[in-house]
Enzyme design. Sequence first.
Site, PDB file in Angstrom:
ATOM      1  N   TYR A  21      16.419   1.641   9.618  1.00  0.00           N
ATOM      2  CA  TYR A  21      16.801   3.099   8.909  1.00  0.00           C
ATOM      3  C   TYR A  21      17.554   3.184   7.219  1.00  0.00           C
ATOM      4  O   TYR A  21      17.364   3.626   6.887  1.00  0.00           O
ATOM      5  CB  TYR A  21      16.957   3.764   9.467  1.00  0.00           C
ATOM      6  CG  TYR A  21      17.998   3.952  10.967  1.00  0.00           C
ATOM      7  CD1 TYR A  21      19.615   4.128   9.471  1.00  0.00           C
ATOM      8  CD2 TYR A  21      18.205   3.906  11.801  1.00  0.00           C
ATOM      9  CE1 TYR A  21      20.313   3.885  10.274  1.00  0.00           C
ATOM     10  CE2 TYR A  21      19.309   3.833  12.532  1.00  0.00           C
ATOM     11  CZ  TYR A  21      20.575   3.973  11.188  1.00  0.00           C
ATOM     12  OH  TYR A  21      21.752   3.765  12.134  1.00  0.00           O
ATOM     13  N   LEU A 191      16.722   9.653   7.565  1.00  0.00           N
ATOM     14  CA  LEU A 191      15.858  10.867   7.168  1.00  0.00           C
ATOM     15  C   LEU A 191      14.703   9.093   6.145  1.00  0.00           C
ATOM     16  O   LEU A 191      15.138   8.760   6.477  1.00  0.00           O
ATOM     17  CB  LEU A 191      16.875  11.169   5.232  1.00  0.00           C
ATOM     18  CG  LEU A 191      18.051  12.096   5.584  1.00  0.00           C
ATOM     19  CD1 LEU A 191      18.725  12.112   4.205  1.00  0.00           C
ATOM     20  CD2 LEU A 191      17.592  12.924   5.822  1.00  0.00           C
ATOM     21  N   CYS A 249      28.202  19.330   2.904  1.00  0.00           N
ATOM     22  CA  CYS A 249      27.987  19.814   1.491  1.00  0.00           C
ATOM     23  C   CYS A 249      26.879  19.944   1.565  1.00  0.00           C
ATOM     24  O   CYS A 249      25.717  18.906   2.408  1.00  0.00           O
ATOM     25  CB  CYS A 249      28.158  18.256   0.872  1.00  0.00           C
ATOM     26  SG  CYS A 249      26.927  18.337  -0.785  1.00  0.00           S
ATOM     27  N   ASP A 271      25.250  11.234  -2.562  1.00  0.00           N
ATOM     28  CA  ASP A 271      24.790   9.869  -2.514  1.00  0.00           C
ATOM     29  C   ASP A 271      23.575   9.674  -1.852  1.00  0.00           C
ATOM     30  O   ASP A 271      22.814   8.998  -1.428  1.00  0.00           O
ATOM     31  CB  ASP A 271      25.480   9.983  -0.518  1.00  0.00           C
ATOM     32  CG  ASP A 271      25.828   8.020  -0.234  1.00  0.00           C
ATOM     33  OD1 ASP A 271      25.603   7.493  -1.032  1.00  0.00           O
ATOM     34  OD2 ASP A 271      26.497   8.078   0.795  1.00  0.00           O
ATOM     35  N   CYS A 324      20.510  21.900   2.553  1.00  0.00           N
ATOM     36  CA  CYS A 324      20.066  20.586   2.275  1.00  0.00           C
ATOM     37  C   CYS A 324      19.426  20.400   1.537  1.00  0.00           C
ATOM     38  O   CYS A 324      18.510  19.561   2.426  1.00  0.00           O
ATOM     39  CB  CYS A 324      20.950  19.236   2.515  1.00  0.00           C
ATOM     40  SG  CYS A 324      21.059  17.401   1.304  1.00  0.00           S
TER      41      CYS A 324
END
Length: 364
Positions: A21, A191, A249, A271, A324
Site C-alpha cells: 500500500y 489511504l 496535523c 508529506d 485532514c
Amino acid sequence: MKHISLLIKPASSLCNMNCKYCFYADVEHNRLNKNLKLMNYETINKLIDEALKYDNIHFAFQGGEPTLAGLSYFEYFVYTVNKKKTNQKVTYALQTNGILIDKKWIEFFKENHFLVGISLDGIKIVHNKIRVMNGKGTFDDVMRTIKLCQKEQINYNVLTVISSSLVKYAKDIYKFYKKNNIYNIQFIPCLPELENDSGKYALTPEMYFKFYKDIFEEWYKDIKYNEYISISLFEDLLMIFSGKLPRTCGALGQCTVQYIIESNGDVYPCDFYAIDRYCLGNLMSNTLSSMKNNENAQKFLHEKHPISKLCSNCEFVNICHGNCKRMTPVLFNDHYCGYRAFLNISYKKFYDIAKSINQKYPLK
C-alpha cells in the site's frame, strides 16, 4: 522562541521493502522529475544552516526507508549540527521499517536521544501479507528490532497502517501489543492513491469506524483499571477535550506548512502532497522562511477543503472541521461519516476522563 520541525527524506522514496500500500511510492510516481538519490553533503549543510536560524529545532527522518542513507549519513548530520549550533535546542526522530537496525544503530540512537518509530502492521498474519521484502514477510525482523529497542531502553513507538486487511483484527492487535509491552502506538489509516477515492487496501469510512470502535473498547477497559496505552487518535481527542491543541496535523481541519525536505533539497508543505504542483522551492536557492509564504504555500493552505453534506448538521463539526483533507475518503462521504460515528459512541467518555487522564499521564 522560534520553533521549526523538518521532515527529511535522506533516501527519498528508496526502500528495501515492497509494502503493497506504499503511499510514498504513489507520491513519487506523481512527480515529473523522479528523485532516487541520497542526500549529499552540500544539501545537508544547507539544510542545517537554515534550521539553525531557529531556536527550537526538531529533525525527523523518514522515507522511503531513511536508514538506506547509511549510519555514516546520520553520524555526519548530528556531528555537523553539534559543530554549528550555539544555544539552540535540537531533537531527533526517525521512522524506520526496522530491517537494517543493529547494535551500532542502537548505540547511535541512545547516544543522540533519538525517538525511533518502527513500522509494524499488527499481528504476523497481516504484517507478512503486506510488508514484504524479496517476496517474504518481515514480521520477525521487525519484532527483533522492537525487542532490541526495549532491551536497550531506546525511546520508541510503533506505527501501524490500518489497511482493509487489518480491520477485523483490531482487538487481537491491541492485545498483542499489550502482551509485548508496546505502549506507544500511532495508527495511520491506509489511504487510496492520489486522485482516487478507493483502493484495495484503503479504508472506507465504515471500516474506520469499526476499527476504532473495537480498539476503543479494549483501551477503555484498561483506562478503568488505570492502565494507559498511548494511541495517537485517542491522545488527540483527549487533548481537544482538555482544551489543548492536538498533535496531529489536520486534526482540526486546518493545514499548516510542514517542511518536507526531499533528498535533492526540494521542499513541500505536506508529506501527503509532496508532488510537483505543491513544491515550495529548493533549499539551495530559497530560504525556509521565504518558502513558507510563497505562492505555492498559500495555494496549498487556502485551497478548497472537501466536506460532507453531513457536516451541516453534525454536532462535532467544531471538533474536526472536516479533519485532514487527504483523509477525506477514509473518514466520510455524503452518506456516512466514520469519524462522526466513532465520536457518537465515545465523546462522553473522552470528555469525562480527559482531566483525570491528564493528571495521571500528562499530555504534552
